[in-house]
Scaffold this motif. Structure first.
Motif, PDB file in Angstrom:
ATOM      1  N   SER A   7     -12.068 -91.831  -2.537  1.00 33.07           N
ATOM      2  CA  SER A   7     -10.418 -92.124  -2.424  1.00 33.07           C
ATOM      3  C   SER A   7     -10.486 -93.456  -1.324  1.00 33.07           C
ATOM      4  O   SER A   7     -11.532 -93.229  -0.468  1.00 33.07           O
ATOM      5  CB  SER A   7      -9.679 -91.022  -1.957  1.00 33.07           C
ATOM      6  N   PHE A   9      -8.083 -95.183   1.729  1.00 27.75           N
ATOM      7  CA  PHE A   9      -6.830 -95.227   2.240  1.00 27.75           C
ATOM      8  C   PHE A   9      -6.553 -96.138   2.900  1.00 27.75           C
ATOM      9  O   PHE A   9      -7.640 -97.308   3.151  1.00 27.75           O
ATOM     10  CB  PHE A   9      -7.256 -94.082   3.157  1.00 27.75           C
ATOM     11  N   TYR A  12      -6.915 -95.279   8.800  1.00 29.61           N
ATOM     12  CA  TYR A  12      -7.399 -93.773   9.225  1.00 29.61           C
ATOM     13  C   TYR A  12      -6.013 -93.217   9.610  1.00 29.61           C
ATOM     14  O   TYR A  12      -6.075 -92.061   9.552  1.00 29.61           O
ATOM     15  CB  TYR A  12      -7.949 -94.253  10.621  1.00 29.61           C
ATOM     16  N   LYS A  15      -2.728 -90.439   5.372  1.00 29.04           N
ATOM     17  CA  LYS A  15      -2.997 -89.223   4.669  1.00 29.04           C
ATOM     18  C   LYS A  15      -3.075 -89.122   2.966  1.00 29.04           C
ATOM     19  O   LYS A  15      -3.820 -88.537   2.410  1.00 29.04           O
ATOM     20  CB  LYS A  15      -2.453 -88.007   5.110  1.00 29.04           C
ATOM     21  N   PRO A  17      -3.904 -91.461  -0.281  1.00 24.27           N
ATOM     22  CA  PRO A  17      -4.915 -92.462  -0.687  1.00 24.27           C
ATOM     23  C   PRO A  17      -4.044 -93.476  -1.444  1.00 24.27           C
ATOM     24  O   PRO A  17      -2.935 -93.239  -2.103  1.00 24.27           O
ATOM     25  CB  PRO A  17      -5.687 -91.716  -1.823  1.00 24.27           C
ATOM     26  N   THR A  59     -13.106 -91.934   1.720  1.00 20.81           N
ATOM     27  CA  THR A  59     -13.516 -90.535   1.795  1.00 20.81           C
ATOM     28  C   THR A  59     -14.978 -90.352   1.029  1.00 20.81           C
ATOM     29  O   THR A  59     -14.936 -90.313  -0.383  1.00 20.81           O
ATOM     30  CB  THR A  59     -12.733 -89.407   1.369  1.00 20.81           C
ATOM     31  N   TYR A  66      -4.830 -85.708  -1.109  1.00 16.79           N
ATOM     32  CA  TYR A  66      -4.450 -85.754   0.175  1.00 16.79           C
ATOM     33  C   TYR A  66      -5.460 -85.634   1.050  1.00 16.79           C
ATOM     34  O   TYR A  66      -6.499 -84.868   0.713  1.00 16.79           O
ATOM     35  CB  TYR A  66      -3.568 -84.602   0.501  1.00 16.79           C
ATOM     36  N   CYS A  67      -5.653 -86.460   2.246  1.00 15.16           N
ATOM     37  CA  CYS A  67      -6.789 -86.201   3.237  1.00 15.16           C
ATOM     38  C   CYS A  67      -6.867 -85.089   4.078  1.00 15.16           C
ATOM     39  O   CYS A  67      -6.556 -85.010   5.136  1.00 15.16           O
ATOM     40  CB  CYS A  67      -6.886 -87.447   4.177  1.00 15.16           C
ATOM     41  N   SER A  68      -7.350 -84.052   3.119  1.00 14.99           N
ATOM     42  CA  SER A  68      -7.723 -82.735   3.756  1.00 14.99           C
ATOM     43  C   SER A  68      -8.509 -82.179   2.818  1.00 14.99           C
ATOM     44  O   SER A  68      -8.627 -82.152   1.626  1.00 14.99           O
ATOM     45  CB  SER A  68      -6.418 -82.004   3.789  1.00 14.99           C
ATOM     46  N   SER A 158     -13.701 -84.041   3.872  1.00 14.61           N
ATOM     47  CA  SER A 158     -12.784 -84.943   3.750  1.00 14.61           C
ATOM     48  C   SER A 158     -12.896 -86.115   4.917  1.00 14.61           C
ATOM     49  O   SER A 158     -12.041 -86.926   5.147  1.00 14.61           O
ATOM     50  CB  SER A 158     -11.112 -84.346   3.798  1.00 14.61           C
ATOM     51  N   LEU A 160     -13.329 -89.296   6.804  1.00 15.71           N
ATOM     52  CA  LEU A 160     -13.162 -90.727   6.421  1.00 15.71           C
ATOM     53  C   LEU A 160     -14.244 -91.833   7.042  1.00 15.71           C
ATOM     54  O   LEU A 160     -14.640 -91.178   8.019  1.00 15.71           O
ATOM     55  CB  LEU A 160     -11.837 -91.052   7.040  1.00 15.71           C
TER      56      LEU A 160
END
Length: 170
Positions: A7, A9, A12, A15, A17, A59, A66-68, A158, A160
């Protein structure tokens, strides 16, 4: 690594992508070369962090909605590790040499200097992506046995990764 997709982004701070990119293409890209040179030229760490946070990032361990960690859609088959200077590794002062030394470690697919030049980032293929954290803990021990402390925040799938100055190792 040429076929692994991750992904992308906007920064930073984001959240969600904005798309996907081939991992190999990202680490080999010179698209943000001038921005990277500028950040490296800054002497204040706070200024470096400020500009770095505004640039695109990925990632490296997979595709996310979603960035988690809980939103991992597909693992890339790679884990990233960071080796930083400062309090973690005060005896390491020549990161270019460290990068070269790491090239002799067979399991490392990619190694490059961090954007500041005061750290090294490595991509390492893992056999069982569902055991991402267990792979991290094994790598943590592997490097600790060699006198190197890796950044513990890299255990998150996840995590980054922003721009860096690169060198590919095979």
């Amino acid at each position: 690594m040429k076929n692994s997709t991750v992904s992308l982004f906007e920064s930073y701070k984001q959240k969600l992508p904005i798309g996907q990119v081939k991992l190999f293409d990202w680490v080999c890209s010179e698209r943000y070369k001038e921005e990277a040179k500028y950040i490296r030229s800054l002497s204040e760490k706070s200024e470096q962090r400020k500009y770095k946070a505004e640039l695109p990032c990925i990632t490296p361990s997979g595709i996310f909605s979603y960035c988690s960690d809980k939103y991992l859609d597909l693992h890339s088959g790679y884990i990233c590790i960071d080796i930083d200077g400062g309090k973690d590794n005060p005896e390491i002062t020549d990161f270019e040499k460290l990068k070269q030394d790491l090239s002799s470690i067979e399991c490392i697919a990619y190694c490059g200097l961090s954007i500041s030049g005061n750290g090294v980032f490595c991509l390492i293929p893992i056999e069982h992506p569902r055991y991402h954290k267990e792979h991290f803990y094994a790598l943590e021990k592997f490097f600790r046995d060699r006198g190197i402390v890796i950044d513990t925040s890299c255990k998150n799938v996840s995590r980054l990764r922003g721009l860096l100055m690169m060198q590919i190792l095979y």
